[in-house]
Design an enzyme around this catalytic site. Structure first.
Site, PDB file in Angstrom:
ATOM      1  N   ASN A 185       0.900  -1.162   0.000  1.00 50.63           N
ATOM      2  CA  ASN A 185       0.000   0.000   0.000  1.00 50.63           C
ATOM      3  C   ASN A 185       0.934   1.207   0.000  1.00 50.63           C
ATOM      4  O   ASN A 185       1.164   1.850   1.012  1.00 50.63           O
ATOM      5  CB  ASN A 185      -0.900  -0.014   1.231  1.00 50.63           C
ATOM      6  CG  ASN A 185      -1.891  -1.165   1.170  1.00 50.63           C
ATOM      7  OD1 ASN A 185      -2.333  -1.557   0.091  1.00 50.63           O
ATOM      8  ND2 ASN A 185      -2.231  -1.726   2.320  1.00 50.63           N
ATOM      9  N   ASP A 196      -6.878 -15.245   1.623  1.00 53.51           N
ATOM     10  CA  ASP A 196      -5.911 -14.307   2.210  1.00 53.51           C
ATOM     11  C   ASP A 196      -5.255 -14.909   3.455  1.00 53.51           C
ATOM     12  O   ASP A 196      -5.596 -14.526   4.568  1.00 53.51           O
ATOM     13  CB  ASP A 196      -6.649 -13.006   2.578  1.00 53.51           C
ATOM     14  CG  ASP A 196      -5.698 -11.891   2.953  1.00 53.51           C
ATOM     15  OD1 ASP A 196      -4.490 -12.055   2.788  1.00 53.51           O
ATOM     16  OD2 ASP A 196      -6.184 -10.845   3.418  1.00 53.51           O
ATOM     17  N   GLU A 226      -8.279  -3.469  -2.818  1.00 52.54           N
ATOM     18  CA  GLU A 226      -8.519  -2.878  -1.495  1.00 52.54           C
ATOM     19  C   GLU A 226      -8.362  -1.356  -1.534  1.00 52.54           C
ATOM     20  O   GLU A 226      -7.702  -0.758  -0.684  1.00 52.54           O
ATOM     21  CB  GLU A 226      -7.573  -3.503  -0.461  1.00 52.54           C
ATOM     22  CG  GLU A 226      -7.773  -5.007  -0.350  1.00 52.54           C
ATOM     23  CD  GLU A 226      -6.986  -5.668   0.766  1.00 52.54           C
ATOM     24  OE1 GLU A 226      -5.876  -5.200   1.076  1.00 52.54           O
ATOM     25  OE2 GLU A 226      -7.512  -6.655   1.324  1.00 52.54           O
ATOM     26  N   GLU A 265      -0.469 -12.802  10.440  1.00 50.58           N
ATOM     27  CA  GLU A 265      -1.660 -11.953  10.452  1.00 50.58           C
ATOM     28  C   GLU A 265      -2.908 -12.686  10.924  1.00 50.58           C
ATOM     29  O   GLU A 265      -3.623 -12.196  11.798  1.00 50.58           O
ATOM     30  CB  GLU A 265      -1.876 -11.373   9.044  1.00 50.58           C
ATOM     31  CG  GLU A 265      -3.133 -10.542   8.932  1.00 50.58           C
ATOM     32  CD  GLU A 265      -3.342  -9.972   7.533  1.00 50.58           C
ATOM     33  OE1 GLU A 265      -2.446 -10.111   6.681  1.00 50.58           O
ATOM     34  OE2 GLU A 265      -4.409  -9.371   7.308  1.00 50.58           O
TER      35      GLU A 265
END
Ligand code: GCV
Length: 849
Positions: free
Chosen positions: A236, A396, A317, A424
């Site tokens: 990102n 994911d 996203e 995560e």
């Protein structure tokens, strides 16, 4: 004979003062290690083991001159000094004195005819070879490139550290794939997206960190397992990262990692032409945009001549991408890849593209289909320096997913698998979860792309369709915590990724055994104990979080940590499991569901499509079934859910017991740090167990045939205690508080007391307080038995929430309390800041002897 670390040698020498010294260190608790050196401790070997290397040459000859060769020489010196206590002499020419010769084969083959055959090595493959020349025996560490010599040096050191013989060496190893990269999701301000071990080692306050030592040491760790690339900024991406101000700084990191053979790719923002280029567009087909990327690439290579390329997350996203101009992913990739080509730069285009605003009511929609649907039609249209980087599963990084069907669908496009070291969805390094077995299952899975024999590893490495490049990428997200990943045992994942990327045919147990020896020493008891823990950990985590392929049943629109069963439903993110009153699972069949299964090759699809052949562990990923559906195991789905959560939590509790066998056998600091994490995990596994079981009990209305779910005979709910200063609140979501309710101190900055009288049989008991340790304050709590304090603590953990919920629910246990009926047990709390010392329940269980 098994003895605690360090004691064997001391006794044998009769060096009683050493024993006394070690005892003193132990007594003062200062026999400790920080974990910073990870698996490169080069710890002194026991005397017996050292003897085996007595004949090893004590002279190093470095033929050639480069930063990587210097790293190899220095590491060899450091390693042999640490492990064997030798100071090596250094020389630049081969003589009749036995030596360890380091140099690449282009130079060495001319000097040593015995190195004929080096031509068969791949660019980064190494050769460890014992040769005789002029009456002397030498060990040669060579390879086609200096990077290969560096890898060979680490391999030699590893052999010595684990006690392998090094006489008559003739070991040739080529890496399985050219791409063996780490990614970091670090932001320029120093935070890390999905990082669980402190702030970024690369960035601080919008600048590259001034302290490059930590980065250099990380480079050393990477090189030791053959990692040859590493991105340092979030996918990102912040567009500023490729402005001259930042490039000059990034060049410092590139310089720091270059001696370790690690090249940088940079993550870029697709809208850069508009954000930083002064254009009013980022349309990939606009010539001005093409010119922007061309000029930018030239500028970047001026700063970093060996840049590995770019990484791009587009149309995913909320990131801008080619869809803004109705262009394709190939348009987007190629406009950037073309100018990279003359520099041998690669463009890693992420396959993680999906719509996160899907209509959840439409049973035909499916996020799992997105990668294939987006990229399969474009196969063959990408420039050949584009690598499509594909997450290992179609969703994911869930605790269990099938291999992505896209791996088999790209025949004319290079690809890399993306794995995740940072945990995560698998416990965020507060839970032990050794992921190598999971990765290995995916890598070995035969997608039957063109008949049998096309496992994922071969597809991504470019072997199946003869691609020139491809390989392995993992999101690492190490941080500034001294031990890199927060949990000392989580480093097995970082190590394991590197080893697997080098050789995916290694087994998870081989890898972890090697890692344990390097990290904790060569003691058999330590070895067996930690192997046992690590190898059980993924399946245990799966059991108490999300069995049968339902996905990790976590708070998917939040921090992805504690339980949040309904969070995945009724929103557009598409991580649906569709559990309702009747049943659970995503119907992904071709016959009646989303058709996802049809993306696999016919044989694989047939296995998943049929309930008869679909493996239990992926059942709910592929099918929607009623709760009373019987698995291959013979159990109903609902009973499996109950049983597996009890089993998983039980195993997590067992981890603590297993670990406690190592007291005194490893250094105190790491022993205690790991114990603390495992104890926490055992408590949090109970939170998971109860939240999920209670939720499914309520939803399905089917009781647990073993009578456990929803029944907690040893539990005293906090809301039923006598309260002063505390008030009751409803859990949110309800299943994260026992019986749906808990207590909070009524006023900010206030105090509260909750008490009850013990009414069980007299005896010795462990008393656990289940409470919520939020990250927005540090409450102090104490437990009093008949007015006498038996425990006190500060709720000061930084769990990932500022609310009392499934992320913050944790427990504190006082062991072996003598209780008699009528005893008063009182919890007193003083709150600080916004945390309200929330309490859920007390559990009293007989002390196990
Ligand atoms: C970097 C998941 C994570 C995001 C991550 C994204 C990605 O959705 O939760 O934090 O963003 O994957 O891989 O791009």
């Amino acid at each position: 004979m098994l003895e605690p670390v360090g004691f064997g040698m001391a006794k044998r020498n009769g060096c009683w003062f050493i024993i006394c010294f070690l005892l003193l260190l132990q007594a003062t608790g200062s026999w400790g290690e920080t974990g910073y050196d990870a698996w490169l401790r080069h710890q002194s070997l026991e005397e017996q083991a050292r003897l085996a290397y007595e004949l090893l040459p004590k002279l190093v000859v470095l033929v050639g001159d480069s930063k990587m060769l210097n790293s190899a020489r220095d590491e060899l010196s450091r390693g042999l000094l640490g492990m064997l206590g030798w100071r090596l002499s250094l020389r630049g020419t081969i003589s009749s004195e036995p030596s360890i010769i380091l140099g690449n084969s282009r130079v060495l083959a001319a000097l040593l005819p015995q190195l004929k055959g080096a031509e068969s090595l791949a660019e980064e493959g190494f050769w460890l070879k014992t040769v005789s020349s002029e009456g002397a025996t030498h060990i040669v560490v060579t390879g086609a490139t200096d990077r290969a010599v560096l890898y060979g040096t680490f391999a030699l050191l590893r052999k010595i550290a684990v006690g392998d013989p090094v006489d008559n060496l003739d070991v040739k190893q080529n890496p399985y794939a050219p791409i063996r990269f780490l990614n970091h999701w670090d932001n320029l301000n120093g935070t890390i997206e999905r990082g669980y071990a402190g702030k970024s080692i690369f960035w601080e306050k919008d600048r590259v960190s001034d302290d490059l030592n930590r980065i250099r040491d990380y480079g050393r760790l990477m090189a030791s397992v053959g990692i040859n690339g590493c991105s340092i900024n979030n996918v990102n991406a912040d567009a500023r990262v490729i402005t001259p101000e930042f490039l000059a700084q990034i060049a410092r990191i590139a310089d720091t990692l270059r001696p370790w053979g690690v090249r940088l790719p940079v993550s870029v923002d697709f809208s850069s032409p508009r954000k930083i280029g002064g254009l009013d567009t980022f349309d990939p087909l606009d010539p001005r945009v093409a010119e922007f990327w061309k000029t930018k690439v030239e500028e970047i290579y001026h700063f970093i001549p060996d840049l590995a390329g770019f990484i791009l997350k587009a149309d995913s996203e909320g990131r801008l991408g080619p869809s803004a101009y109705k262009r394709t992913h190939t348009d987007a990739a190629n406009v950037i890849a073309r100018p990279l080509k003359p520099h041998k730069g690669l463009l890693f285009y992420r396959g993680f593209v999906y719509d996160h605003h899907m209509d959840w009511r439409d049973l035909k929609l499916d996020r799992a289909k997105a990668a294939f649907d987006n990229f399969r039609p474009l196969d063959g249209a990408f420039e050949d320096n584009v690598i499509v980087q594909i997450k290992h599963g179609p969703i994911d990084f869930q605790v269990r997913e099938p291999a992505s069907p896209l791996f088999a669908a790209l025949e004319k496009t290079s690809q890399a698998i993306e794995l995740q070291i940072t945990q995560e969805y698998t416990g965020q390094q507060r839970h032990l979860c050794y992921l190598v077995p999971m990765w290995k299952e995916v890598l070995d899975f035969d997608l039957q792309a063109n008949g049998p024999g096309t496992p994922v590893k071969a597809l991504v490495a470019g072997k199946t369709f003869r691609r020139s490049t491809g390989g392995f990428v993992a999101v690492s997200n190490v941080g500034r915590d001294t031990n890199w990943l927060g949990h000392d045992l989580a480093l097995a994942n970082l190590y394991g990724f590197g080893r697997l990327a080098w050789d995916p045919d290694l087994s998870p147990s081989q890898i972890v055994q090697e890692w344990i020896r390097l990290t904790f020493g060569n003691d058999e008891r330590v070895d067996k104990t930690i192997v046992d823990l690590e190898l059980k950990s993924w399946l245990a985590y799966e059991k108490y979080t999300g069995p049968l392929g339902a996905g990790t049943l976590t708070d998917i629109i939040g921090v992805h940590y504690g339980p949040g069963i309904e969070s995945s439903e009724r929103n557009g993110w598409g991580q649906w499991h569709r559990a309702d009153e009747q049943g659970i699972g995503m119907d992904r069949t071709v016959a009646t569901g989303t058709g996802f299964i049809g993306q696999y090759s016919p044989v694989v699809a047939a296995t998943f499509e049929s309930l008869k052949t679909c493996p239990d562990e992926l059942l709910l990923f592929m099918h929607h079934v009623p709760y009373d559906y019987r698995l291959h195991s013979g159990k109903t789905v609902i009973q499996h859910i109950y049983d597996s959560h009890y089993e998983g939590a039980q195993e997590a509790a067992g981890f603590v017991q297993i670990w406690m066998n190592l007291k005194g056998w490893i250094d105190d600091d790491r022993y205690a740090a790991i114990l603390k994490r495992l104890q926490y995990q055992a408590g949090h596994a109970i939170v998971w167990r109860d939240a999920i079981n209670n939720w499914f009990l309520r939803k399905s209305g089917i009781s647990d045939e073993r009578g456990r779910a929803g029944h907690f005979p040893n539990r005293i709910e906090a809301e039923n205690m006598t309260l002063d200063g505390y008030s009751v609140f409803e859990g949110k979501p309800w299943e994260t508080a026992s019986a749906g309710k808990a207590l909070q101190v009524s006023s900010p900055g206030g105090q509260g007391t909750a008490s009850f009288r013990y009414s069980g049989k007299p005896g010795q008991y462990d008393l656990s307080v289940q409470y919520f340790d939020q990250n927005n304050g540090k409450s102090s709590l104490r437990i009093l038995l008949n007015g006498r304090e038996v425990d006190h603590w500060l709720a000061d953990e930084s769990l990932p929430s500022s609310r009392p919920d499934g992320h913050t629910s944790t427990r504190r246990t006082v062991h072996a309390l003598s209780l008699t009926p009528g005893d008063e047990i009182r919890i007193e709390a003083t709150v600080q800041a916004d945390e309200r010392a929330c309490i859920d329940y007390v559990e009293i269980t007989p002390t196990q002897r």
